[in-house]
Design a protein around this motif. Structure first.
Motif, PDB file in Angstrom:
ATOM      1  N   VAL A 205       4.537  68.603  80.661  1.00 13.47           N
ATOM      2  CA  VAL A 205       4.584  67.944  79.345  1.00 13.47           C
ATOM      3  C   VAL A 205       3.250  67.574  78.994  1.00 13.47           C
ATOM      4  O   VAL A 205       2.746  67.786  77.733  1.00 13.47           O
TER       5      VAL A 205
ATOM      6  N   TRP B 164       1.698  70.714  77.683  1.00 12.64           N
ATOM      7  CA  TRP B 164       1.955  71.067  76.418  1.00 12.64           C
ATOM      8  C   TRP B 164       1.340  70.155  75.367  1.00 12.64           C
ATOM      9  O   TRP B 164       1.009  70.624  74.304  1.00 12.64           O
ATOM     10  N   GLN B 165       1.368  69.058  75.615  1.00  9.98           N
ATOM     11  CA  GLN B 165       0.922  68.093  74.421  1.00  9.98           C
ATOM     12  C   GLN B 165      -0.596  68.217  74.498  1.00  9.98           C
ATOM     13  O   GLN B 165      -1.093  68.323  73.157  1.00  9.98           O
TER      14      GLN B 165
ATOM     15  N   ARG C 206      -2.337  69.847  70.804  1.00  5.73           N
ATOM     16  CA  ARG C 206      -3.316  68.919  70.267  1.00  5.73           C
ATOM     17  C   ARG C 206      -4.258  70.060  69.656  1.00  5.73           C
ATOM     18  O   ARG C 206      -5.289  69.727  68.637  1.00  5.73           O
TER      19      ARG C 206
ATOM     20  N   ASP D 142       3.967  66.776  62.844  1.00  4.76           N
ATOM     21  CA  ASP D 142       4.407  65.605  64.076  1.00  4.76           C
ATOM     22  C   ASP D 142       5.850  66.326  64.372  1.00  4.76           C
ATOM     23  O   ASP D 142       6.366  66.191  65.437  1.00  4.76           O
TER      24      ASP D 142
ATOM     25  N   SER E 289       7.166  67.674  67.999  1.00  8.64           N
ATOM     26  CA  SER E 289       7.786  66.737  68.769  1.00  8.64           C
ATOM     27  C   SER E 289       9.018  67.660  69.123  1.00  8.64           C
ATOM     28  O   SER E 289       9.821  67.587  70.427  1.00  8.64           O
TER      29      SER E 289
ATOM     30  N   LEU F 231       8.202  70.004  71.845  1.00  8.19           N
ATOM     31  CA  LEU F 231       8.272  69.602  73.304  1.00  8.19           C
ATOM     32  C   LEU F 231       9.746  69.662  73.724  1.00  8.19           C
ATOM     33  O   LEU F 231       9.843  70.017  74.845  1.00  8.19           O
TER      34      LEU F 231
ATOM     35  N   LEU G  62      10.869  62.363  75.362  1.00  6.55           N
ATOM     36  CA  LEU G  62      10.668  63.362  74.406  1.00  6.55           C
ATOM     37  C   LEU G  62      11.505  63.128  73.280  1.00  6.55           C
ATOM     38  O   LEU G  62      11.224  63.585  72.022  1.00  6.55           O
TER      39      LEU G  62
END
Length: 294
Positions: free
Chosen positions: A94, A97-98, A102, A110, A114, A117, A171
């Protein structure tokens, strides 16, 4: 003058490293858990007995009780270790991935980020039988067969299980916060206790994915795979929970690119590690050859 209600100043205490005896004991316990996992893989949960483990470890059966109070405690420790490994893997992925999202160009909204994810977690879960077969099969068998046999031992497993579930729960909660998913109200469980909406969704999703993967083990066979069924399940749940079909489709593509990027990164890392190993081996060989020259 300080008041008697003032808290005393906090002092940092140095926590000493485990002594040699403790490290050796922990290593032996880990080795026993490795052997126990081998037995479960070969003979199933029912095949894991203290006598079977003693034979595999070449221990006296009575000596195993130094490490595990009972078969129930052994099963709990085995399940707890597998759950913690899967949790650590999910948390690390996670974070990766985040970080990738970015840096994505163009940056996703957004809502799409989300949902991406969530799709990436679904892919990670559905790939677990191949990437971490032992831990995943153990969890499946523990769902079908009784794991820890006493309430106290089962309670030891619960925190690790909730840690694993907390990853998809967060998530789902984040997707709700971005309005990618509709808000889920609190739901009453059979004990008439209110459960958080994201937790209810987590149970439904994770158990559904696990059930889809169990289809691969059906003796009758199906004209599809558990992973394919799991993908359909995730798509249906996300849209049922309010995800825009367009955003979900965009997020699906984005999640696939995240997976491909990670696979390439892993391949490069493995190749680099292999190259370093080969270089070291070559260096040792050359040094040995030079040493043998007159």
């Amino acid at each position: 003058m300080p008041s008697e209600n003032d808290a005393p100043p906090q002092t940092l205490t140095h926590q000493s490293a485990p002594d040699r005896r403790t490290r050796k004991r922990d290593a032996r316990r880990d080795h026993l858990l490795d052997l126990a996992a081998d037995i479960v893989e070969d003979a199933g949960v029912d095949g894991l007995t203290m006598a079977a483990l003693a034979q595999a470890a070449d221990y006296a059966t009575a000596s195993l009780y130094t490490y595990f109070d009972s078969r129930s405690a052994l099963l709990a420790a085995l399940q707890q270790r597998a759950l913690l490994l899967l949790h650590d893997l999910a948390e690390a992925r996670v974070a990766q991935w985040q970080a990738a999202l970015r840096m994505a160009e163009p940056p996703p909204t957004d809502q799409v980020a989300s949902l991406a994810l969530l799709w990436a977690f679904s892919d990670l879960f559905l790939a677990a039988p191949q990437t971490h077969p032992r831990e995943f099969r153990l969890q499946q068998q523990m769902l079908i067969n009784a794991g820890a046999e006493t309430t106290a031992d089962a309670a030891e497993v619960v925190p690790a299980a909730m840690l694993v579930l907390d990853v998809p729960r967060r998530l789902l909660e984040a997707a709700t916060d971005t309005a990618a998913l509709q808000t889920q109200p609190f739901t009453a469980n059979p004990l008439e206790e209110l459960l958080e909406g994201s937790l209810v969704r987590t149970f439904a999703w994770v158990l559904g994915l696990n059930g889809a993967l169990m289809a691969d083990g059906l003796s009758t066979g199906l004209p599809t795979t558990g992973a394919a069924l799991g993908e359909v399940l995730t798509q249906g749940l996300l849209q049922g929970w309010g995800a825009s079909p367009k955003d979900s489709a965009t997020a699906r593509s984005l999640a696939q690119s995240l997976g491909q990027s990670q696979a390439q990164s892993l391949g490069q890392s493995q190749a680099q590690s292999l190259g370093q190993s080969q270089a070291q081996s070559l260096g040792q060989s050359q040094a040995q050859s030079l040493g043998e020259q007159p």
